[in-house]
Design a protein around this motif. Sequence first.
Motif, mmCIF file in Angstrom:
data_model
loop_
_atom_site.group_PDB
_atom_site.id
_atom_site.type_symbol
_atom_site.label_atom_id
_atom_site.label_comp_id
_atom_site.label_asym_id
_atom_site.label_seq_id
_atom_site.Cartn_x
_atom_site.Cartn_y
_atom_site.Cartn_z
ATOM 1 N N ILE A 1 6.583 129.678 60.770
ATOM 2 C CA ILE A 1 6.151 130.832 61.552
ATOM 3 C C ILE A 1 5.316 131.706 60.618
ATOM 4 O O ILE A 1 5.771 132.116 59.551
ATOM 5 C CB ILE A 1 7.354 131.640 62.093
ATOM 6 N N GLU A 2 4.083 131.984 61.021
ATOM 7 C CA GLU A 2 3.131 132.721 60.188
ATOM 8 C C GLU A 2 3.172 134.210 60.547
ATOM 9 O O GLU A 2 2.988 134.561 61.709
ATOM 10 C CB GLU A 2 1.735 132.141 60.441
ATOM 11 N N LYS B 1 4.185 144.876 66.203
ATOM 12 C CA LYS B 1 4.978 144.816 67.429
ATOM 13 C C LYS B 1 5.774 143.511 67.523
ATOM 14 O O LYS B 1 6.908 143.502 68.006
ATOM 15 C CB LYS B 1 4.039 144.952 68.634
ATOM 16 N N ILE B 2 5.187 142.406 67.051
ATOM 17 C CA ILE B 2 5.862 141.109 67.195
ATOM 18 C C ILE B 2 6.542 140.635 65.915
ATOM 19 O O ILE B 2 7.228 139.616 65.933
ATOM 20 C CB ILE B 2 4.886 140.018 67.700
ATOM 21 N N PHE C 1 10.404 136.879 63.029
ATOM 22 C CA PHE C 1 11.528 136.616 62.125
ATOM 23 C C PHE C 1 12.734 136.089 62.908
ATOM 24 O O PHE C 1 13.433 135.188 62.442
ATOM 25 C CB PHE C 1 11.901 137.881 61.342
ATOM 26 N N ASP C 2 12.957 136.633 64.098
ATOM 27 C CA ASP C 2 14.060 136.154 64.944
ATOM 28 C C ASP C 2 13.863 134.689 65.313
ATOM 29 O O ASP C 2 14.811 133.896 65.274
ATOM 30 C CB ASP C 2 14.174 136.990 66.217
ATOM 31 N N ILE D 1 13.366 127.725 61.288
ATOM 32 C CA ILE D 1 11.977 127.575 60.845
ATOM 33 C C ILE D 1 11.704 128.645 59.787
ATOM 34 O O ILE D 1 11.967 129.824 60.010
ATOM 35 C CB ILE D 1 10.996 127.741 62.026
ATOM 36 N N ARG D 2 11.168 128.220 58.656
ATOM 37 C CA ARG D 2 10.837 129.197 57.621
ATOM 38 C C ARG D 2 9.646 130.057 58.048
ATOM 39 O O ARG D 2 8.758 129.603 58.765
ATOM 40 C CB ARG D 2 10.531 128.500 56.292
ATOM 41 N N VAL D 3 9.660 131.300 57.595
ATOM 42 C CA VAL D 3 8.597 132.265 57.899
ATOM 43 C C VAL D 3 7.737 132.408 56.651
ATOM 44 O O VAL D 3 8.253 132.520 55.537
ATOM 45 C CB VAL D 3 9.200 133.627 58.319
ATOM 46 N N VAL D 4 6.418 132.425 56.838
ATOM 47 C CA VAL D 4 5.493 132.477 55.706
ATOM 48 C C VAL D 4 4.494 133.620 55.891
ATOM 49 O O VAL D 4 4.012 133.871 56.995
ATOM 50 C CB VAL D 4 4.759 131.127 55.532
ATOM 51 N N ALA D 5 4.205 134.319 54.798
ATOM 52 C CA ALA D 5 3.234 135.419 54.823
ATOM 53 C C ALA D 5 1.827 134.879 54.592
ATOM 54 O O ALA D 5 1.608 134.070 53.683
ATOM 55 C CB ALA D 5 3.569 136.433 53.735
ATOM 56 N N THR D 6 0.892 135.342 55.423
ATOM 57 C CA THR D 6 -0.521 135.015 55.216
ATOM 58 C C THR D 6 -1.348 136.278 55.458
ATOM 59 O O THR D 6 -0.839 137.278 55.963
ATOM 60 C CB THR D 6 -1.012 133.903 56.172
#
Length: 198
Positions: A88-89, A100-101, A106-107, A114-119
Amino acid sequence: YYHLTLLARNEAGYRNLLQLVSAAHLEGFYHRPRMDKQLMAEHAEGITCLSGCLSSEVSVQLLNGQADRARSTAAEYRDIFGADHYFIEVQDHGIGDQRKILRHQFDLGRDLGIRVVATNDLHYTLKEDSKPHDVLLCIQQQKVQTDLKRLKFDSDEFYLKSSEEMRQVFAEAPEVCDHTLDIAESVELDLVYGDRAP
């Protein structure tokens, strides 16, 4: 149309990415190159997939208050690319819709494993390039800067940020920057240009 980020991890992924891009241009073209999930599933080996920016399928569904559809869509991409290769980006350019999202993204990551990644979307190199970039957008559209109906970026944060800047933006969730490094370190691809030895 939705945006999606696809990255080659190895030679198989690179060849699959070439297949996807070619098919999107030659078979799926309608105003823009397009591909569907079935085609992606056929060529998913060796590819890392990030959910995409605000114009991604998951983000648009979250913005439209369709959390269940977003969950289903994210799960579908996870199943296509594998749990270790779908992320999840998340982005934060100071834009209200992104913030807002953010919690929902993160949820999704937590609920679906699913890992969350910063871009960070990149449209110019330095922060001070924001104004010249805006002028170039005006030239491209044949508009003036005072035209309220022209394409305009809502912030000056679309530049190449340092790792320190990214860690500051996501200080409350440092693991998302660590996942960026995980993706980079998973790449095992050495492209050889020119003639190859037999």
